[in-house]
Scaffold this active site. Structure first.
Site, PDB file in Angstrom:
ATOM      1  N   ASN A 153     -13.485  36.107  -8.453  1.00  0.00           N
ATOM      2  CA  ASN A 153     -13.977  36.160  -7.103  1.00  0.00           C
ATOM      3  C   ASN A 153     -13.357  35.082  -6.386  1.00  0.00           C
ATOM      4  O   ASN A 153     -13.070  35.072  -5.050  1.00  0.00           O
ATOM      5  CB  ASN A 153     -15.367  36.303  -6.992  1.00  0.00           C
ATOM      6  N   PRO A 177      -7.613  32.964 -17.436  1.00  0.00           N
ATOM      7  CA  PRO A 177      -8.372  33.301 -16.044  1.00  0.00           C
ATOM      8  C   PRO A 177      -8.653  34.659 -16.091  1.00  0.00           C
ATOM      9  O   PRO A 177      -8.591  35.361 -17.205  1.00  0.00           O
ATOM     10  CB  PRO A 177      -6.879  33.231 -14.995  1.00  0.00           C
ATOM     11  N   GLY A 229     -18.724  32.334 -14.420  1.00  0.00           N
ATOM     12  CA  GLY A 229     -18.824  33.933 -14.518  1.00  0.00           C
ATOM     13  C   GLY A 229     -20.100  34.330 -14.600  1.00  0.00           C
ATOM     14  O   GLY A 229     -20.970  33.681 -14.162  1.00  0.00           O
ATOM     15  N   SER A 230     -20.325  35.549 -15.462  1.00  0.00           N
ATOM     16  CA  SER A 230     -21.813  36.090 -15.343  1.00  0.00           C
ATOM     17  C   SER A 230     -22.674  35.447 -16.409  1.00  0.00           C
ATOM     18  O   SER A 230     -22.136  34.863 -17.370  1.00  0.00           O
ATOM     19  CB  SER A 230     -21.777  37.625 -15.711  1.00  0.00           C
ATOM     20  N   GLU A 251     -21.159  27.749 -14.901  1.00  0.00           N
ATOM     21  CA  GLU A 251     -21.518  27.887 -13.829  1.00  0.00           C
ATOM     22  C   GLU A 251     -21.774  29.761 -13.673  1.00  0.00           C
ATOM     23  O   GLU A 251     -20.396  30.254 -13.482  1.00  0.00           O
ATOM     24  CB  GLU A 251     -20.362  27.728 -12.991  1.00  0.00           C
ATOM     25  N   CYS A 285     -21.051  33.911  -5.942  1.00  0.00           N
ATOM     26  CA  CYS A 285     -22.053  33.674  -6.605  1.00  0.00           C
ATOM     27  C   CYS A 285     -23.172  33.038  -5.807  1.00  0.00           C
ATOM     28  O   CYS A 285     -24.539  33.311  -6.113  1.00  0.00           O
ATOM     29  CB  CYS A 285     -22.039  32.475  -7.546  1.00  0.00           C
ATOM     30  N   GLU A 384     -28.187  40.577  -9.559  1.00  0.00           N
ATOM     31  CA  GLU A 384     -27.128  40.266  -8.632  1.00  0.00           C
ATOM     32  C   GLU A 384     -26.319  41.549  -8.036  1.00  0.00           C
ATOM     33  O   GLU A 384     -25.979  42.324  -9.205  1.00  0.00           O
ATOM     34  CB  GLU A 384     -26.149  39.374  -9.452  1.00  0.00           C
TER      35      GLU A 384
HETATM   36  P1  NAP Z   1     -17.408  37.565 -16.152  1.00  0.00           P
HETATM   37  O1  NAP Z   1     -17.528  39.111 -16.456  1.00  0.00           O
HETATM   38  O2  NAP Z   1     -18.421  36.795 -16.896  1.00  0.00           O
HETATM   39  O3  NAP Z   1     -16.068  37.275 -16.619  1.00  0.00           O
HETATM   40  C1  NAP Z   1     -15.623  35.701 -16.416  1.00  0.00           C
HETATM   41  C2  NAP Z   1     -14.613  35.539 -17.170  1.00  0.00           C
HETATM   42  O4  NAP Z   1     -15.055  35.391 -18.587  1.00  0.00           O
HETATM   43  C3  NAP Z   1     -13.219  36.357 -17.311  1.00  0.00           C
HETATM   44  O5  NAP Z   1     -12.100  35.472 -17.279  1.00  0.00           O
HETATM   45  C4  NAP Z   1     -13.886  37.343 -18.352  1.00  0.00           C
HETATM   46  O6  NAP Z   1     -12.475  37.946 -19.007  1.00  0.00           O
HETATM   47  C5  NAP Z   1     -14.064  36.072 -19.391  1.00  0.00           C
HETATM   48  N1  NAP Z   1     -14.699  36.650 -20.582  1.00  0.00           N
HETATM   49  C6  NAP Z   1     -15.658  37.614 -20.491  1.00  0.00           C
HETATM   50  N2  NAP Z   1     -15.950  37.658 -21.957  1.00  0.00           N
HETATM   51  C7  NAP Z   1     -15.435  36.756 -22.583  1.00  0.00           C
HETATM   52  C8  NAP Z   1     -15.621  36.371 -23.919  1.00  0.00           C
HETATM   53  N3  NAP Z   1     -16.359  36.979 -25.172  1.00  0.00           N
HETATM   54  N4  NAP Z   1     -14.967  35.425 -24.367  1.00  0.00           N
HETATM   55  C9  NAP Z   1     -14.105  34.646 -23.287  1.00  0.00           C
HETATM   56  N5  NAP Z   1     -14.090  34.961 -22.215  1.00  0.00           N
HETATM   57  C10 NAP Z   1     -14.789  36.096 -21.707  1.00  0.00           C
HETATM   58  O7  NAP Z   1     -17.717  37.665 -14.624  1.00  0.00           O
HETATM   59  P2  NAP Z   1     -16.924  37.771 -13.317  1.00  0.00           P
HETATM   60  O8  NAP Z   1     -17.207  39.347 -13.344  1.00  0.00           O
HETATM   61  O9  NAP Z   1     -15.306  37.621 -13.534  1.00  0.00           O
HETATM   62  O10 NAP Z   1     -17.134  37.343 -12.209  1.00  0.00           O
HETATM   63  C11 NAP Z   1     -18.496  37.432 -11.605  1.00  0.00           C
HETATM   64  C12 NAP Z   1     -19.611  36.490 -12.054  1.00  0.00           C
HETATM   65  O11 NAP Z   1     -19.314  34.967 -11.887  1.00  0.00           O
HETATM   66  C13 NAP Z   1     -20.953  36.646 -11.283  1.00  0.00           C
HETATM   67  O12 NAP Z   1     -22.039  36.822 -12.029  1.00  0.00           O
HETATM   68  C14 NAP Z   1     -20.744  35.482 -10.099  1.00  0.00           C
HETATM   69  O13 NAP Z   1     -22.217  35.171  -9.565  1.00  0.00           O
HETATM   70  C15 NAP Z   1     -20.268  34.218 -11.283  1.00  0.00           C
HETATM   71  N6  NAP Z   1     -19.686  33.340 -10.665  1.00  0.00           N
HETATM   72  C16 NAP Z   1     -20.280  32.175 -10.543  1.00  0.00           C
HETATM   73  C17 NAP Z   1     -20.206  31.046  -9.995  1.00  0.00           C
HETATM   74  C18 NAP Z   1     -20.824  29.651  -9.873  1.00  0.00           C
HETATM   75  O14 NAP Z   1     -20.197  28.706  -9.342  1.00  0.00           O
HETATM   76  N7  NAP Z   1     -22.007  29.654 -10.433  1.00  0.00           N
HETATM   77  C19 NAP Z   1     -18.851  31.028  -9.049  1.00  0.00           C
HETATM   78  C20 NAP Z   1     -18.089  32.332  -9.096  1.00  0.00           C
HETATM   79  C21 NAP Z   1     -18.809  33.572  -9.710  1.00  0.00           C
HETATM   80  P3  NAP Z   1     -12.556  39.479 -19.184  1.00  0.00           P
HETATM   81  O15 NAP Z   1     -12.771  40.115 -17.780  1.00  0.00           O
HETATM   82  O16 NAP Z   1     -11.114  39.663 -19.666  1.00  0.00           O
HETATM   83  O17 NAP Z   1     -13.624  39.782 -19.881  1.00  0.00           O
END
Ligand code: NAP
Length: 483
Positions: A153, A177, A229-230, A251, A285, A384
């Site tokens: 994002n 990434p 991430g999530s 985060e 987020c 969310e």
């Molecule tokens: P996500 O599905 O959790 O993915 C984030 C990252 O983690 C991606 O690079 C993903 O790669 C990787 N990942 C997933 N499973 C993994 C595993 N088993 N091992 C290692 N890496 C893994 O989140 P997203 O959909 O990209 O981002 C949206 C989420 O991020 C929302 O919930 C948002 O609130 C949160 N966010 C939080 C903040 C904050 O500062 N608190 C800032 C920005 C976003 P793959 O896609 O290849 O699985």
């Protein structure tokens, strides 16, 4: 001009050729056109990257803060200068309006600049001893090799917000990434290369998340995992890190309440709701997920907000005057649709929007949407959404709205709009969130701690707190001979 293939694995200062058997296509979410192909790495590449980072740590961690800051200063200036070109790449792969993308790249450069300044300020402590024959020092030291995992994002700033403090502290990094947006990451790595970062200090691996994740989690040389991430993936990484007691910084997701009190400045509050909800198409987020408006101003607030939402313009991020780009992918569209449908099934009313956009572009567009008559048991009020939908609900008094705002496992950001200073402090003290915006929906700056509580995360990024997270505090106790 983006080539048909883009090298995306950078280990020990070298970009690998793309293996024809292990590559993946990247698409523009506004047009669904293929942009390029990148490498699909995994365990083998991650292990090589960890090895390179481990070797590089020996000399990078021993450099003075000033020496490290020179590289970061240079990277900050190069990224700032190149913000427009990299912003265009970011819009192509992520979809956000170009002005937002350029703003994000400049924001990413601002983290590099802040930590270039901070690198020289890792102070320790001299403790006054209660024993005459002892002297005591607390020595901050870089934690070691860090595995950094980032989302799509904010594909530029989420990288520098963790990598800049890690490098400033003296750590070395293996970065993974998001698969949707590797091109911004590649550009940032090229900026570090041009800034003269020594080989192995920062490494990039794109590809299979499970394999890369497992390699980072099971290798003892990786001393810390920093993840944005999530919440569900964050919990998995935290559980798996427990086996080697790795440090984790998380985060995670949010579900921000926006509270407009009866004394709020209506115009200001509404323009901030729009900014908070529709920036990056609600894929932020800290964006408003629930809107609570005092019952005495609900009617004018809803009417004005609806009019303004109806004036928002969707389109390709490269078009002039675009407010909203596409959502990142089909799953994101489906989630937004399901939240709207669930609310309507349970009795909410559609004030505007509510469906996929029928524009001329074939990307993942959803109309900006306002729901009224929402109840607490609707999914949108506790999950969310990550899309351009606002549910609005009225409240009667302060205690009631604080209780509603806190009734969630998330605790990232909350927003209060009021002209009453005592109320803003009183409510801020009671809200269970890591960040509170008072008449302000953008509490993210390089100098302040960004991060959540409860299931929104652990640790802070930004400010001097951000660098502290990448350092151990070593205690040195010195026995002295008495004359
Ligand atoms: P996500 O599905 O959790 O993915 C984030 C990252 O983690 C991606 O690079 C993903 O790669 C990787 N990942 C997933 N499973 C993994 C595993 N088993 N091992 C290692 N890496 C893994 O989140 P997203 O959909 O990209 O981002 C949206 C989420 O991020 C929302 O919930 C948002 O609130 C949160 N966010 C939080 C903040 C904050 O500062 N608190 C800032 C920005 C976003 P793959 O896609 O290849 O699985």
């Amino acid at each position: 001009m983006i080539e048909k293939q883009t090298k995306s694995i950078f280990i020990n200062g070298v970009w690998s050729e793309i293996d024809p058997e292990a590559k993946v296509a990247i698409y523009n979410p506004a047009t669904m056109e293929k942009i390029t192909e990148v490498a699909y790495g995994g365990k083998k590449e991650t292990e090589k990257a960890i090895e390179a980072a481990k070797e590089a740590f020996k000399s990078w961690s021993r450099k003075t803060g000033r020496e490290r800051s020179r590289v970061l200063y240079k990277a900050a200036h190069l990224l700032e200068e190149d913000a427009e070109r990299i912003g265009r790449i970011l819009t192509t792969e992520q979809g956000k309006p170009l002005a937002e993308a350029i703003g994000e790249v400049k924001g990413a450069a601002a983290f590099l600049l802040w930590y270039a300044e901070e690198a020289s300020r890792a102070y320790g402590e001299w403790l006054p001893s209660s024993i005459p024959s002892k002297r005591m020092i607390v020595m901050p030291q870089a934690i070691g090799v860090v595995g950094a995992i980032t989302p799509w994002n904010f594909p530029a700033s989420m990288i520098t917000r963790k990598v800049a403090p890690a490098l400033a502290a003296g750590c070395t990094v293996v970065l993974k990434p998001a698969p949707e947006t590797p091109l911004s990451a590649i550009e940032i790595l090229k900026i570090f290369e041009a800034a003269g970062i020594p080989k192995g200090v920062i490494n990039l691996v794109t590809g299979n998340a499970e394999e890369i994740g497992e390699a980072l989690l099971t290798n003892k040389d990786v001393r810390m995992i920093t993840f944005t991430g999530s919440t569900i993936v964050g919990k998995y990484l935290m559980k798996e890190s427990a086996d080697q007691v790795k440090k984790v910084a998380l985060e995670l997701g949010g579900h921000a309440p926006f509270i407009a009190f009866e004394d709020a400045d209506l115009e200001k509050a509404i323009s901030n709701v729009l900014a908070s909800k529709f920036r990056n198409n609600g894929q932020t987020c800290i964006c408003t997920n629930r809107l609570y408006v005092h019952e005495s101003i609900l009617k004018p607030f809803t009417e004005l907000l609806m009019k303004k939402i109806q004036n928002l313009k969707l389109g390709n991020g490269f078009e002039e005057d675009i407010d909203l780009g596409p959502l990142i992918n089909e799953q994101a569209l489906e989630k937004v649709e399901s939240h709207v449908q669930d609310a309507l099934d349970k009795g909410a009313r559609l004030a505007t929007g509510g469906k996929r956009w029928e524009g001329e572009l074939s990307g993942n567009f959803f109309e900006p949407t306002l729901l009224t008559g929402v109840e607490d048991q609707m999914k949108i009020m506790f999950e969310e959404t990550f899309g351009p939908v606002i549910p609005i609900q009225s409240f009667t008094d302060e205690d009631e709205v604080i209780q509603k705002a806190n009734d969630t496992d998330y605790g990232l950001a909350a927003f209060i709009f009021t002209e009453n200073t005592s109320r803003s402090l009183r409510v801020a003290e009671q809200l269970e969130y890591g960040m509170i915006g008072v008449n302000d929906v953008f509490p993210a700056t390089p100098e302040a701690p960004f991060g959540g509580i409860k299931q929104s995360g652990i640790g802070k990024e930004g400010g001097y707190y951000g660098m502290e997270d990448f350092m151990e505090k070593k205690f040195v106790s010195i026995g002295m001979d008495q004359e």
